[in-house]
Design an enzyme around this catalytic site. Sequence first.
Site, PDB file in Angstrom:
ATOM      1  NE  ARG A 435      28.984  34.306  32.341  1.00 34.26           N
ATOM      2  CZ  ARG A 435      30.093  34.135  31.932  1.00 34.26           C
ATOM      3  NH1 ARG A 435      31.285  33.896  32.258  1.00 34.26           N
ATOM      4  NH2 ARG A 435      29.912  33.851  30.540  1.00 34.26           N
ATOM      5  CG  HIS A 465      32.996  44.272  28.859  1.00 41.02           C
ATOM      6  ND1 HIS A 465      34.488  44.456  28.997  1.00 41.02           N
ATOM      7  CD2 HIS A 465      32.828  43.516  30.228  1.00 41.02           C
ATOM      8  CE1 HIS A 465      34.882  44.093  30.200  1.00 41.02           C
ATOM      9  NE2 HIS A 465      33.728  43.698  30.922  1.00 41.02           N
ATOM     10  CE1 TYR A 498      36.566  42.904  42.121  1.00 36.84           C
ATOM     11  CE2 TYR A 498      35.791  43.586  40.040  1.00 36.84           C
ATOM     12  CZ  TYR A 498      35.729  42.884  41.044  1.00 36.84           C
ATOM     13  OH  TYR A 498      34.770  41.811  41.157  1.00 36.84           O
ATOM     14  NE  ARG A 594      42.208  38.186  37.633  1.00 36.02           N
ATOM     15  CZ  ARG A 594      41.070  38.820  36.890  1.00 36.02           C
ATOM     16  NH1 ARG A 594      40.734  40.132  36.931  1.00 36.02           N
ATOM     17  NH2 ARG A 594      40.051  38.490  36.299  1.00 36.02           N
ATOM     18  CG  HIS A 622      38.813  44.690  36.466  1.00 33.91           C
ATOM     19  ND1 HIS A 622      38.258  45.588  35.949  1.00 33.91           N
ATOM     20  CD2 HIS A 622      38.232  43.369  36.098  1.00 33.91           C
ATOM     21  CE1 HIS A 622      37.124  45.216  35.225  1.00 33.91           C
ATOM     22  NE2 HIS A 622      37.179  43.713  35.577  1.00 33.91           N
TER      23      HIS A 622
END
Length: 728
Positions: A435, A465, A498, A594, A622
């Site tokens: 995205r 992913h 991250y 998170r 992350h």
Amino acid sequence: MTNAKTTHIPVETNGKTRTQPASSRSRTSTLINKSNYISRDLSWLQFNDRVLDQARTPSRTIFERLKFLAITASNLDEFFMIRVGSLYNYIDYSKERVDYSGLRERPFKKILFEAIQAFTKTQHQCFQQELLPEFSKNGLQIAKVSELRPEEQAQVANYFMYTLFPMLTPMAYDNYRSFPLLMNKLMCFGVVTKGSSVDKEEERLSFVQIPQNLPRFYEIDREDTLVFVPIEEIIRTHIDKLYRNIEILQLSLFRITRNGDITLEESDDIEQDFIDEIKIKLKTRKTGRAVRIEVERGFSERTIRTLRKRWGLEEDNIFVTDSLLDYTGLFQIALHDEFRDRIPSISPSVAPVGMNEPDVDIFELIKKQDLLLHHPFNSFEPVLELLEAAAEDEDVLAIKITIYRLSKNSRVSTALLKAAENGKHVSVLFELKARFDEENNIREAERLQKAGCFVIYGFNRYKTHTKLMLIVRKEDNQVVRYVHMSSGNYNESTARLYTDIGLLSAREGYGQDISEFFNVITGHSQPLGYRNLITSPNTMRDALIALLRREAENAAKGLACGVVIKINSLEDQRIIDELYLASQAGVPIKLIVRGICCLRPQRKGLSENIEVISLVGDLLEHSRIYYFHNNGKPQVYGGSADAMVRSFDRRIESLFLITDESVLSQIITILDINLKDNVNGYVMQEDGSYVHKVPAAGEVLVNLHEAFFDMQGLLQQPTQLFMDKKTR
């Protein structure tokens, strides 16, 4: 039938109020509270509120606080584009959708927008009452043109005439002209004008869109103050230059957000050009359905009435502000070079455990031991060094990698190009549906393909992913496989911001599994199973459920048990139900989530043994880690997958088993410090709200964003997430 007396809840719109029956609101609240699950979207709003809490923390500098406020605005933009956009896909096409709260699409839309209206009100209060008063003492000012000195006003007028004026285009809307295309997330003036007395025209409506390729603020450097003049104030002051001999009756500054949910439907048409499909879908972000209008108070009723009618919007889609429109522009101030030293920098990265010699051969090091990288406390450099060495090493035969997001001017991409030029086999799976990175990924993928790399452009059905890299190297008379497995992207920029874990290894078990995995995603292989990987979309959910059930069985037998899961989001109902069952069986469960958490902790008879915390601070959490105590023989996985429906059913994901004892100790330490953090931690309550952890008097402060720069020291401290049953 009796007529119950109802009170009403006022909702403000442009100084006026509309009302909603309190009885209806009460029924909705009761339904939400009865559900064993928290709404995904309402949970996300709670997360953004925790981010806003960083902007409201007085101990932070004003520039840190402005940065966090800008992040909340950027987050909310994406939320409207994707989540609210998706909701409207159901509303507009009369498709049924039942939220975890138990509400259908329209009642849920009402409660969701009430929550968003309340959140934006808090945003504005934060900016006006808490941040603006701090500006003058910190050498900055946001000023209107009328507040400038005469020579500065002349400077601004010059900027308007020679820079802004040529770029601005009044776009009339009347019986002769169609409605103009107003772009997503750009500020725009709605201008109501009246013609001259000669032609006796009626009132007219036109629009002036503010260009997106100019800074949000015009900057004026005074002796001791940096003055930021909003670009819309410059245009407002001089907009009469665009309407000569025309009377301007009203100006309304507004900004629209459009549906950006371009989720691809499953397609069986194998002849379809997938790249062109993505490119076409990307264009809809510019013209998609409007889902929000932000507007200054005192707006023209005619303008907003026209926009609402044009886009089919209701009153709660209108977000009225007395403050600055579009807080994302505050990044220009917060990250300004002039104030660079006013935002605390991240400490320099340290060498990972086991990497003590500065100029060691990376292949030899990894072959000797597994290497855990905990970013950004450990640099991303070892991964880049391995890839760049592989590109040049004459003994390297092949490189295979999955790419979800890349940085600009990516060293990863450059190394892959170099490897292809050097005659190595390079396979790259580029996910085109990452995205907001789709265009960059298409561009980079085409570059690599032209250089001779074997490029796979993802899959229609699934989003890739997972983060995996395989390097095949000839050594003596055998082939050695070096692997990198990670929770984060191959993006050296975000690796500094991250927190992620990555594992470098030359273990044959990992190499065999990842070779098989690449054969699946690049060809038609169907392996019987993996030794050290759990993958989706086929087996991950069931594998995790089996691990949870084993902990429940251990609890029933009186054996040591426990679960710790650290993820970004928890939304999958089957996993949540298994966590509830494990809790009821007596398994202590600690969740570090998170963002979105649809599980309801600490509910009597349901989840009394489940604790949930969220960590929000300087770095974006992350990492994904799944820990199962297994009667004192922990089984721990790291990887790319959250506990979400999309991760299990619509994505290619992987979790890797930690097999090295040293790495396992480090992972357990990471989880332990996450749980002990009392600076960045928020504890989730049974009703879905969060309470910020506050250290008790005399309690030692534990800030995980500082502690992990001394992993060697942390490893010297005793750490055990769960004690044996008899001592718990």
